[in-house]
Scaffold this active site. Sequence first.
Site, PDB file in Angstrom:
ATOM      1  N   SER B 136       0.843  -1.198   0.000  1.00  0.00           N
ATOM      2  CA  SER B 136       0.000   0.000   0.000  1.00  0.00           C
ATOM      3  C   SER B 136       0.875   1.244   0.000  1.00  0.00           C
ATOM      4  O   SER B 136       1.987   1.235   0.543  1.00  0.00           O
ATOM      5  CB  SER B 136      -0.881   0.021   1.247  1.00  0.00           C
ATOM      6  N   TYR B 149      -1.030   0.038  10.301  1.00  0.00           N
ATOM      7  CA  TYR B 149      -1.148  -0.554   8.972  1.00  0.00           C
ATOM      8  C   TYR B 149       0.049  -0.134   8.112  1.00  0.00           C
ATOM      9  O   TYR B 149       0.679  -0.960   7.441  1.00  0.00           O
ATOM     10  CB  TYR B 149      -2.459  -0.058   8.349  1.00  0.00           C
TER      11      TYR B 149
END
Lengths: 437, 244
Positions: B136, B149
């Site tokens: 990501s 995250y």
Amino acid sequence: MPDSSIHSWGLLPTVSHTHVIPLRDRRQTLPSIEGSMLPHGLGRSYGDSCLNEDGALLLTRGLDHWIDFDPETGLLQCEAGISLAEILELASPKGWFLPVTPGTRFVTVGGAIANDVHGKNHHRTGSFGRWVRDFELLRSDGSRRNCSRTENATWFRASIGGLGLTGLITRATLQLRPIVSPLIDVEQIRARNLSEFFALADESDSTHEYTVSWVDCLATGDAVGSGIFIRGNHSETPSDLTWKPRPTLPIPIHAPGWLLNKASVQAFNFLYGHKFSGDYHASQEHFLPFFYPLDSVNDWNRLYGKRGFYQHQCVVPREGRSGPIHDILSRIGNSGQASFLAVLKVFGDQPAEGLLSFPRPGVTLALDFPNRGQRTLDLMNELDEIVMSNGGSLYPAKDARMSGAHFKTFTPALDLFTPYIDPAFSSSFWRRVQENS
Amino acid sequence: MTQTTLILGATSAMAEHTARLLADDGDTLLLAARNPEALETLAADLSTRGAAAVKVLPAFDALAPDTFPELLTAAGSFDRVLIAYGNLPDQAACEADPKLAAKEIEVNLGSVIHLCTLIANHFVEQGHGTLAVITSVAGLRGRQSNYVYGSAKGGLNLFLQGLRNRLAPKNIRVLTLLPGFVDTPMTADIKKGPLFVPAAKAGECIHKALTKCKNDIVYVPFFWRYIMWIIRSIPECIFKKMKL
């Protein structure tokens, strides 16, 4: 959080929804929410039958999985959020075509069933529901029914043309029809008036699978009903069936409201009416431009500007009490309220499958009217009276304004249908035609 | 020549859209996910689209690494792997509960390292392979809104960089996929801005990265390269005061 991002194809009415819930898994039960819900596919219904003001919408486009396709028999099983465009991409290279297609391929299978859509071959094939073998209906109480002509037969008939009110159609099995070429043999013939149109329709009834007519709504007097009669058949000369979808032209913003006015429509009609010289033109066309001329322009509805537009599609007996088609066309011609797209077609005699199905024997006329407020509504109310007095009907998928009283008269099977409505389902259309009667 | 692709986390929206395009190519697909029942819908879909074969593998649990070798054996031989699973944790909950933070790191980083190590060795033995991992852009700079995250994805980016360095001479490709905002069930609760792309678009980018282009690091879609270049260029003394 109220969501007002979803509109119907006519861009009116503007409503907000309490929830907009994308569905992805047909095996799950329906969400439990307060208030009512309504399935919403690609939003190509023109009025408010795909909207549910102050309720929830269940977005069905995520239910887009194929289940099975048999290239030997043309039997296709898929989830209900699959679009007709996707069916064409999958099946036409393998020699199979939609048995019935409306004027846009950007509708879902669920939507095609719930509106029992029709196409240019109605006189031969009937409407979409006749080609549906079965489907699964998921209700808000968690029950699932496989519906067909032999199993849950009344549920089957209630849901075909049932405007999404009987529950969620999760998957369906369709019978496709074979083709050997992507080409259509097309003939375009000038019709000078309504009787020429009817003569052409009669003559083509048994020779051509597809017939439709474009009509110049500005014509008055003897020329009422003049236009171009279009008929076609799938080419029987085998040729390469592969094709690639072409990129579509986007309309990124709303056009100014004045763009479509009497002069521009007159100019369009003149150009369209003179796209070939003489009275007859034969050609071969790919099925895409033949069936879906408007699909090449994304969001063409924005050409009508922010105020949106109304559609008025009726079916009336051919002769009727007063020659209703002639009456309607003269009324529009004299009103000066131009209709940009006017499409005339003779329906066949096949009884429709659904309790609420719109198609029935007679002639159907579809008209677009830019929203000019009250005078547009007044004109359409006048047209409704002609439809009413001739025993005709209006197409709910196109409607944003018919009266509840008219709807009840147009819908003889209403009492038979009502018990099949899911208690948790409703739509803006449904509440409107229940209330103001 | 058609290829065999193993997809871990095959029910993820991006993986599904990638798999559809691989099915159009006539590839063979091996699907693994937490819930194999949901994969039956996918398998029927991919077969109908034209996949040469589709196999649903036994349930895959990222938090049970002992089962990974078994899963890879069940998969048999494959040319490509796409690791597509992940979990977007609730940042506030992770701040309150260190155990939760560690668990999220295990799902998004630890388990992936475990798998990549097994798969890398398998590819070395086989002499070829492509290992593609969806990480990501959140892993490119730590931000207060999702740094748990982000740190897992950032660690993963570095791990893949090192692995690429190791495997490059051995004819094995390591592909780092960096999606920005993608409209998927994982981001269902985030308000959609203009930078969001549909999962189908992300699938197109990933399919192209797998089959056509030769890049090692691919942004999904491309414009995130420039956005992240800007975000990474902000000096830390300014960045730490920003609300991102």
